[in-house]
Design a protein around this motif. Structure first.
Motif, PDB file in Angstrom:
ATOM      1  N   PRO A  71      23.872  34.726  32.378  1.00 61.74           N
ATOM      2  CA  PRO A  71      23.341  36.140  32.156  1.00 61.74           C
ATOM      3  C   PRO A  71      23.379  36.645  33.680  1.00 61.74           C
ATOM      4  N   GLY A  72      24.192  37.712  33.807  1.00 61.29           N
ATOM      5  CA  GLY A  72      23.750  38.389  35.151  1.00 61.29           C
ATOM      6  C   GLY A  72      24.523  37.951  36.441  1.00 61.29           C
ATOM      7  N   ASP A 176      27.386  45.555  43.850  1.00 59.78           N
ATOM      8  CA  ASP A 176      27.214  46.266  42.823  1.00 59.78           C
ATOM      9  C   ASP A 176      28.229  45.792  41.786  1.00 59.78           C
ATOM     10  N   ARG A 177      27.760  45.191  40.494  1.00 64.36           N
ATOM     11  CA  ARG A 177      28.619  44.373  39.698  1.00 64.36           C
ATOM     12  C   ARG A 177      29.444  45.608  38.843  1.00 64.36           C
ATOM     13  N   GLY A 178      28.891  46.651  38.701  1.00 67.03           N
ATOM     14  CA  GLY A 178      29.741  47.686  37.936  1.00 67.03           C
ATOM     15  C   GLY A 178      30.909  48.399  38.826  1.00 67.03           C
ATOM     16  N   GLU A 179      30.789  48.519  39.988  1.00 70.71           N
ATOM     17  CA  GLU A 179      31.677  48.718  40.860  1.00 70.71           C
ATOM     18  C   GLU A 179      33.125  47.640  41.034  1.00 70.71           C
ATOM     19  N   VAL A 180      32.423  46.426  41.100  1.00 69.60           N
ATOM     20  CA  VAL A 180      33.300  45.304  41.125  1.00 69.60           C
ATOM     21  C   VAL A 180      34.328  45.212  39.660  1.00 69.60           C
ATOM     22  N   LEU A 181      33.342  45.646  38.556  1.00 68.13           N
ATOM     23  CA  LEU A 181      34.386  45.445  37.349  1.00 68.13           C
ATOM     24  C   LEU A 181      35.317  46.775  37.459  1.00 68.13           C
TER      25      LEU A 181
END
Ligand code: BTN
Length: 261
Positions: A71-72, A176-181
């Motif tokens: 996770p994460g 930033d995981r959201g930005e990479v996604l």
């Protein structure tokens, strides 16, 4: 389940750029594999169903390998696509270009591709792409495309740190995981549209420039007759890897090669 804020903000900002690759998003905290969850949900949507998991308990890679998915620590997602037959041969190369471009857009990190679709930094694997056909040969034929991307070193077991890496390991900072996604999906969507519009030359040119090892690298691969060795000589228009051997040019259409040096 609704998307966590970390992913929802960046994805909604880029939403207009994601079609037809992504038209619907389903997020889960945990699942065995997003490859399977997409399939079980195909009654609800066809092309463009994206499933993102925070954790996979049975993540899988190519050739039956395990894809560690704690996770994460990584991005784990699959999308259901229904490209025309003639686009399928170049689909995983197309997605590879998108993943490399998306990583560069989100973080500035210049990753490279290794045929057919490993995303590497140096010799270490940063991300992998898996394509699985469903209902092949029927009118319901579709492809599930999965991407696993290591965000932090916790994404993979320490014993494979010689062959694996993560964005945070390479950059030495949090990402930033959201930005990479979001940026990865924007870039995959861009190249998927090029594929659907039959702009194959553009896709191949982008793939070649992201994959310098596809020319002039000594590689080994396994055949039923035993191990083979040769020097890469580019990819052809069908996405096959050309390898110069003592017997002439071999054309590899699937499988994988090992760099020998
Ligand atoms: C590879 O072997 O390089 C491909 C790895 C693909 C891993 C991703 S993670 C999301 C999706 N779900 C899986 O079980 N596998 C793919």
């Amino acid at each position: 389940m609704s998307l966590p804020d970390e992913l929802a903000g960046p994805l909604s900002r880029e939403w207009a750029q994601l079609a037809p690759l992504v038209t619907r998003v389903h997020w889960v905290a945990t699942t065995e594999s997003t490859m399977d969850l997409v399939q079980t949900m195909t009654g609800q949507a066809r092309e463009g169903l994206l499933v993102v998991a925070d954790e996979q308990t049975a993540g899988r890679g190519r050739r039956g390998r395990v894809w560690a998915s704690p996770p994460g620590a990584g991005l784990y997602f699959s999308v259901l696509l229904t490209p025309p037959m003639k686009a399928i041969a170049l689909l995983t190369l197309t997605v590879g270009v998108g993943v490399v471009n998306g990583i560069a857009a989100a973080t500035g990190l210049p990753a490279q591709l290794k045929w057919p679709n490993d995303v590497l930094v140096g010799r270490r694997k940063l991300a992998g792409i898996l394509a699985e056909g469903i209902a092949v040969g029927t009118p319901e034929q579709a492809v599930v495309l999965g991407v696993g991307l290591n965000i932090s070193a916790g994404a993979y077991p320490p014993e494979i740190a010689v062959r694996a890496t993560s964005l945070e390991t390479e950059l030495g900072r949090a990402v930033d995981r959201g930005e990479v996604l979001a940026q990865t999906l924007v870039a995959i969507a861009h190249w998927y549209r090029a594929l659907l519009e039959a702009r194959y030359d553009e896709v191949l040119e982008a793939w070649r420039s992201a994959a310098p090892s596809a020319v002039g690298t000594t590689v080994e691969w396994t055949t039923p007759q035993g191990p083979q060795i040769g020097v890469t000589a580019g990819v052809d228009d069908a996405g096959a890897l050309l390898v110069r051997t003592s017997q002439g040019i071999e054309r590899l259409i699937a499988g994988e090669v090992t760099w020998t040096l």
